[in-house]
Design a protein around this motif. Sequence first.
Motif, PDB file in Angstrom:
ATOM      1  N   SER A 415       0.826  -1.205   0.000  1.00  0.00           N
ATOM      2  CA  SER A 415       0.000   0.000   0.000  1.00  0.00           C
ATOM      3  C   SER A 415       0.865   1.263   0.000  1.00  0.00           C
ATOM      4  CB  SER A 415      -0.931   0.002   1.226  1.00  0.00           C
ATOM      5  OG  SER A 415      -1.877   1.036   1.128  1.00  0.00           O
ATOM      6  N   SER A 423      -9.511  10.226  -2.446  1.00  0.00           N
ATOM      7  CA  SER A 423      -9.618  10.122  -0.993  1.00  0.00           C
ATOM      8  C   SER A 423     -10.939  10.723  -0.541  1.00  0.00           C
ATOM      9  CB  SER A 423      -8.437  10.821  -0.306  1.00  0.00           C
ATOM     10  OG  SER A 423      -8.425  12.195  -0.630  1.00  0.00           O
ATOM     11  N   ASP A 487     -12.093   3.164   6.700  1.00  0.00           N
ATOM     12  CA  ASP A 487     -11.062   2.141   6.827  1.00  0.00           C
ATOM     13  C   ASP A 487     -11.262   1.380   8.136  1.00  0.00           C
ATOM     14  OD1 ASP A 487      -8.108   1.481   5.618  1.00  0.00           O
ATOM     15  OD2 ASP A 487      -8.166   1.249   7.782  1.00  0.00           O
ATOM     16  N   ASP A 566      -8.726  -0.736   2.043  1.00  0.00           N
ATOM     17  CA  ASP A 566      -7.857   0.379   2.422  1.00  0.00           C
ATOM     18  C   ASP A 566      -8.481   1.683   1.942  1.00  0.00           C
ATOM     19  OD1 ASP A 566      -5.840   2.171   2.947  1.00  0.00           O
ATOM     20  OD2 ASP A 566      -4.231   0.858   2.268  1.00  0.00           O
ATOM     21  N   LYS A 567      -8.855   2.539   2.882  1.00  0.00           N
ATOM     22  CA  LYS A 567      -9.430   3.837   2.546  1.00  0.00           C
ATOM     23  C   LYS A 567      -8.444   4.974   2.753  1.00  0.00           C
ATOM     24  CE  LYS A 567     -13.310   1.750   1.792  1.00  0.00           C
ATOM     25  NZ  LYS A 567     -13.759   1.514   0.409  1.00  0.00           N
ATOM     26  N   ARG A 570      -6.067   4.120  -1.375  1.00  0.00           N
ATOM     27  CA  ARG A 570      -7.020   3.232  -2.028  1.00  0.00           C
ATOM     28  C   ARG A 570      -6.359   2.448  -3.156  1.00  0.00           C
ATOM     29  NH1 ARG A 570     -12.664   6.786  -1.971  1.00  0.00           N
ATOM     30  NH2 ARG A 570     -12.571   7.256   0.270  1.00  0.00           N
ATOM     31  N   HIS A 597      -5.800  -0.548   5.819  1.00  0.00           N
ATOM     32  CA  HIS A 597      -4.462   0.037   5.676  1.00  0.00           C
ATOM     33  C   HIS A 597      -3.455  -0.536   6.668  1.00  0.00           C
ATOM     34  CE1 HIS A 597      -1.630   2.961   4.190  1.00  0.00           C
ATOM     35  NE2 HIS A 597      -1.363   3.371   5.415  1.00  0.00           N
TER      36      HIS A 597
END
Length: 643
Positions: A415, A423, A487, A566-567, A570, A597
């Motif tokens: 990541s 976002s 997330d 995963d926020k 992304r 994340h």
Amino acid sequence: MQRLVDHALAVTKESVKAVTYESVNNVVRIINGVSALLLALLPGKANMLEGIQGWELRPTFRGPRLPRWMENGVSSFNHFIHELSVDSDTSPDYSSEEEDSDRYEYPPSPASHCSRASEAYNRHQMDWFQRMQSLKEQIIHRATDRRRGVVEDVHLAIEICIEAVFDFFHKAAHLLLSPSEAFVAIVSLFSSHGSGIEQDHDTFKDAAISTATRGGDGPAPTERSTNLHQSLNTDARTCQDVITELGYPYEAIHVITSDGYIILLERIPRRDSRKAVFLQHGVLDSSMGWVSNGVVGSPAFAAYDQGYDVFLGNFRGLVSREHVNKNISSREYWRYSINEHGTEDVPAMIEKIHEVKCAELKLSKPESEEEIDDYQPYKLCAISHSLGGAAMIMYVVTQKIQEKPHRLSRLILLSPAGFHDDSNIVFSTVEFMLVLVAPILSLFVPAFYIPTRFFRMLVNKLARDLHNLPAVGGLVQTLMGYVVGGDSSNWVGVLGLPHYNMNDMPGVSFRVALHLAQIKRTRRFRMFDYGASTNIEVYGSPEPLDLAEFYGIIDIPVDLVAGQKDKVIRPTMVRRHYKLMKGAGVNVSYNEFEYAHLDFTFSHREELLSYVMSRLLLVDPNHKPQRVARSKKKEQIAAASRD
């Protein structure tokens, strides 16, 4: 009469304790109840809490529960990587294939290997179970002894105060009810007063000599420090403590960067190994993240068990402010951006690794200066997470531009940061505010960190309370999920890790935050923008260096990994790295896992560990690469610059 008074005082003391404890517990219950009500009213709480690993929301004042993956014995991952190393021909193929413009073919999951490993593991389950029961007891003992929350501190303080008050009344009543004993005590006190001074002087002198003797050997300061930590009951373990307690070797290497920062390069050494791995953490993290899941859940231990010499990097950015200039001000210390992570910290650590390995393996220097010094009879791979991934890309690109060896054989980026325009609204608002008020805010806020030991201790203790109070912990977890766009990482659990302790804690430089805001606003992976005039001095152009334009000069395989949940970074942003690298001719692969994340480092994920190890095993430590002439390399870099 004395017995009656003692009985009355004892009953009164226990009654006061019971009433006080119940009052405190009622307050705690009210806070937990209000949090539960708010949690029930907030939308999307199920999604926010989904995927939390190793964190049980249950009210208890005991030590935290073991992670779920340790409840039934040891993980099957160790057996899996043993099979993978023996039977390399059957290892899964994770290399990327040709794809359409908007479609990507992902490599198969290594579940089949995990199933074979699980079958083999069942044959030895009883032996492992006995060993893990012992480990479980040790972990519970350490967790219970070393960590205590604010609520538990309040209970302890109340008990100490009540005991002290009633002890005073007990002694006073004893003296009042026994005048003869009181008279004898007073007479003996005055009669021994003169000789007591001499005795106290001699005792103090002996104690001073004893302390001085111990001080020469060194254990006395450590003992006092340990007692302080035990009395405050905070988990102040370092990465060294975690590694050595689990029976692994440890070595600390202090590295000085060219701009004077002292950073800690930690090592789980295999001095005779010709394959090494360098692990670099992300923002607000440290090397602790790579070992926090214990023997069977941490990438560092998995790599060491496979014969790797493991190096754990640490970025600058601790509140201890370690620098060659002991009098450096806070403003000067925090005056750095991601540039310094990629062009100062990482080069200093990797060059130190090269120096150490050359000395241990007794390597000779190259005979010709016309050839790039990238030939080495050991292989170094890098695993990086989040901001560490962006810094590693920056390091490789800038080293190639400057025609310096980067010494790496493979990059595994979990990541990675670098692109952030996709976002949520919170990040967009923060980005807008940072860019807008940066000239003013930078004068007053050099970094975002907790400056005092008291408040760092308070944060560490509150994290324990969040584990003990299910609704409060769930509310904090949910609110944190809102901030980061949904997330589901275990944000509450991470706060309780030892590297967020009272002695030291990672911070974020204001310039690092501003650099991330610049990247998000411009939608380009660029180096720090100092302004047109300063940019000309630093980069030779009014605009900062666009790192993505130089992806073509990356000459090592790169493995990109994204989290579907995963926020923070992304999957679309990781795929942009992949698309640009693939278009530039880089040997790059891409894979996605159903992770958030922080799951890449702080959660036990056998699938991820097996994937990472399979990528490391693709590097042959006995393969000798060809040396590339400087003239030919210059032509390649010039061609990449023109493109």
